[in-house]
Motif scaffolding. Structure first.
Motif, short mmCIF file in Angstrom:
data_model
loop_
_atom_site.label_atom_id
_atom_site.label_comp_id
_atom_site.label_asym_id
_atom_site.label_seq_id
_atom_site.Cartn_x
_atom_site.Cartn_y
_atom_site.Cartn_z
N LYS A 72 15.86 -6.37 8.72
CA LYS A 72 15.67 -7.79 8.38
C LYS A 72 14.71 -8.00 7.65
N GLU A 73 13.41 -7.80 8.11
CA GLU A 73 12.23 -8.29 7.48
C GLU A 73 12.15 -7.38 6.32
N MET A 74 12.32 -5.73 6.32
CA MET A 74 12.05 -5.06 5.38
C MET A 74 13.33 -5.36 4.31
N ARG A 75 14.46 -5.49 4.44
CA ARG A 75 15.32 -6.30 3.59
C ARG A 75 14.73 -7.45 2.59
N GLU A 76 14.49 -8.40 3.51
CA GLU A 76 13.78 -9.77 3.00
C GLU A 76 12.68 -9.25 2.18
N ALA A 77 11.96 -8.69 2.44
CA ALA A 77 10.74 -8.17 1.31
C ALA A 77 11.25 -7.51 0.29
N GLY A 78 12.09 -6.61 0.19
CA GLY A 78 13.04 -6.13 -0.72
C GLY A 78 13.67 -6.93 -1.57
N ASP A 79 14.34 -7.94 -1.33
CA ASP A 79 14.93 -9.11 -2.02
C ASP A 79 13.61 -9.88 -2.83
N LYS A 80 12.58 -10.29 -2.11
CA LYS A 80 11.62 -10.88 -2.86
C LYS A 80 10.90 -10.05 -3.87
N LEU A 81 10.74 -8.53 -3.84
CA LEU A 81 10.16 -7.88 -4.87
C LEU A 81 10.99 -7.78 -5.89
N LEU A 82 12.31 -7.55 -5.57
CA LEU A 82 13.14 -7.30 -6.71
C LEU A 82 13.84 -8.59 -7.39
N LYS A 88 10.99 -0.02 -3.04
CA LYS A 88 10.16 0.68 -4.18
C LYS A 88 10.97 1.48 -4.90
N LEU A 89 11.77 2.25 -4.11
CA LEU A 89 12.82 3.54 -4.91
C LEU A 89 13.78 2.91 -5.86
N SER A 90 14.37 1.65 -5.13
CA SER A 90 15.43 0.87 -6.13
C SER A 90 14.79 0.52 -7.39
N GLU A 91 13.38 -0.14 -7.15
CA GLU A 91 12.72 -0.72 -8.31
C GLU A 91 12.70 0.31 -9.51
N ALA A 92 12.41 1.61 -9.32
CA ALA A 92 12.44 2.87 -10.35
C ALA A 92 13.55 2.90 -10.98
N PHE A 93 14.78 2.70 -10.38
CA PHE A 93 16.09 2.64 -11.10
C PHE A 93 16.20 1.44 -11.86
N LEU A 94 15.95 0.34 -11.16
CA LEU A 94 16.21 -0.80 -12.01
C LEU A 94 15.44 -1.25 -13.19
N GLU A 95 14.25 -0.42 -13.36
CA GLU A 95 13.36 -0.52 -14.46
C GLU A 95 13.86 0.38 -15.65
N TYR A 154 0.73 -1.33 -0.01
CA TYR A 154 -0.07 -0.03 -0.02
C TYR A 154 0.75 1.32 -0.06
N ARG A 155 2.23 1.13 0.32
CA ARG A 155 2.74 2.45 0.03
C ARG A 155 3.07 2.79 -1.37
N PRO A 156 3.16 4.06 -1.61
CA PRO A 156 3.34 4.55 -3.03
C PRO A 156 4.48 4.25 -3.82
N SER A 157 4.41 4.16 -5.02
CA SER A 157 5.94 4.20 -5.68
C SER A 157 6.42 5.59 -6.14
N TYR A 158 7.02 5.74 -7.28
CA TYR A 158 7.30 7.05 -7.78
C TYR A 158 7.34 7.26 -9.17
N PRO A 159 7.08 8.42 -9.72
CA PRO A 159 6.83 8.43 -11.09
C PRO A 159 8.15 8.09 -11.87
N GLY A 160 7.96 7.87 -13.13
CA GLY A 160 9.46 7.80 -13.71
C GLY A 160 10.22 9.11 -14.00
N SER A 161 9.45 10.17 -13.94
CA SER A 161 10.20 11.41 -14.16
C SER A 161 11.50 11.64 -13.05
N VAL A 162 11.23 11.01 -11.96
CA VAL A 162 12.31 11.13 -10.96
C VAL A 162 13.63 10.67 -11.50
#
Length: 254
Positions: A73-83, A54-61, A21-29
Motif C-alpha cells: 500500500k505505501e509503495m503503491r501510494e508513493a508511486g501514484d503520487k510520483l506519477l 521509477k521503472l514505470s516512469e521510464a516508459f511513461l516518459e 535515493y534509489r536509482p532510476s534507469y537509462p533511456g536506452s532500456v
C-alpha cells in the motif's frame, strides 16, 4: 510470515528514502525493448511489482500506457503520487502471482528489483496467462559495480551493518532462474551504465532505503550511521561518493 508475504510489507517504512535515493534507469532500456519486441505507444505495458514507480516512469516518459501492479500500500501510494502527472498510468492493488488482468491483454511485462521476491513458478503461470501472443517479458535492474574501491568497501559495510543482507543477497538471480522463466527460445541480455552521486545525507538515505538496513529506532542504527560516516570520509571526493551501476535487461518470451 512467509517470505513472499513479508516482501509485500518489508519496504513500508522505507518509502521516503526509496523515492529519494534509489536509482532510476537509462533511456536506452526502453529503446532496446522497442527494438526487440516492436512495441509502440499503442502497446500496453504491465510493470509488475511497480513499487514507487521509477521503472514505470521510464516508459511513461516515452509515451507508453503503463499498468502498475503493486501489493504494498505505501509503495503503491508513493508511486501514484510520483506519477500523478501521467494520464496513461494506473496502479492496481495486486501481485505478480495474481495480477487481476484479463487473459492475453498485455504487450510487454516489465519487472524491476521486485522480481527477486516473486514466487517464480506462480508468477510465470500468471505471465503466460496475461501476455499477448508474441508479447515479451523484461527483467530490469541496477547492480552495483562492486569493482570500484568505494563500492567494494560499501559491500563490506553492508555485511557488517545489515543483519539480513546475506540472506537477501542470496536471492540474486542466476542463469538457472532465467532458463526456468523464459521459453525454449531463450533470452537476450542488454546492458548499460547508470550513476548516482551522493553527499553523506544522500548516502545515508540510500542505505536506509534497503529493507535490510538498520532503520531509525533499531538498536544498531547509531553505530551503523557512524560506520557509514567513516566510510564516506574515507572515499569522498569533493564531498561526494559515487554509485556506479550496471543496468541489466534480461528479456524474452515465456
Amino acid at each position: 510470515m512467509s517470505e513472499i508475504k513479508d516482501s509485500r510489507v518489508r519496504f513500508s517504512d522505507r518509502v521516503v528514502n526509496y523515492v529519494k535515493y534509489r536509482p532510476s534507469y537509462p533511456g536506452s532500456v526502453v529503446a532496446a525493448l522497442e527494438e526487440s519486441f516492436g512495441i509502440t505507444e499503442e502497446s500496453l505495458i504491465a510493470d509488475v511489482g511497480s513499487g514507487t514507480g521509477k521503472l514505470s516512469e521510464a516508459f511513461l516518459e516515452n509515451g507508453y500506457q503503463v499498468l502498475g501492479i503493486e501489493p504494498n500500500k505505501e509503495m503503491r501510494e508513493a508511486g501514484d503520487k510520483l506519477l500523478e502527472k501521467w494520464q496513461r498510468f494506473e496502479s492496481l492493488d495486486a501481485s505478480a502471482e495474481s495480477t487481476g488482468l484479463p487473459d492475453s491483454s498485455v504487450d510487454l511485462i516489465i519487472a524491476g528489483q521486485s522480481f527477486h521476491w516473486f514466487d517464480r513458478d506462480l508468477s510465470k503461470i500468471e505471465f503466460q496467462r496475461i501476455i499477448k501472443p508474441n508479447g515479451g517479458v523484461a527483467l530490469i535492474w541496477n547492480e552495483r559495480n562492486e569493482t570500484s574501491p568505494f563500492l567494494s568497501a560499501y559491500e563490506g559495510f553492508l555485511h557488517e551493518n545489515a543483519s539480513a543482507y546475506g540472506s537477501v543477497k542470496h536471492r540474486r538471480i542466476d542463469d538457472a532462474v532465467f532458463e526456468r522463466l523464459f521459453s525454449d527460445t531463450g533470452y537476450q541480455v542488454f546492458q548499460d551504465k547508470y550513476q548516482q552521486s551522493f553527499d553523506f545525507e544522500g548516502l545515508l538515505g540510500r542505505y536506509l532505503s534497503s529493507s535490510y538496513s538498520f532503520n531509525a529506532g533499531h538498536p544498531q542504527h547509531s553505530v551503523a550511521k557512524l560506520n557509514l560516516r567513516a566510510l564516506f570520509d574515507r572515499f569522498q571526493i569533493g564531498g561526494k561518493v559515487r554509485f556506479d551501476y550496471k543496468t541489466k535487461v534480461y528479456h524474452g518470451c515465456v
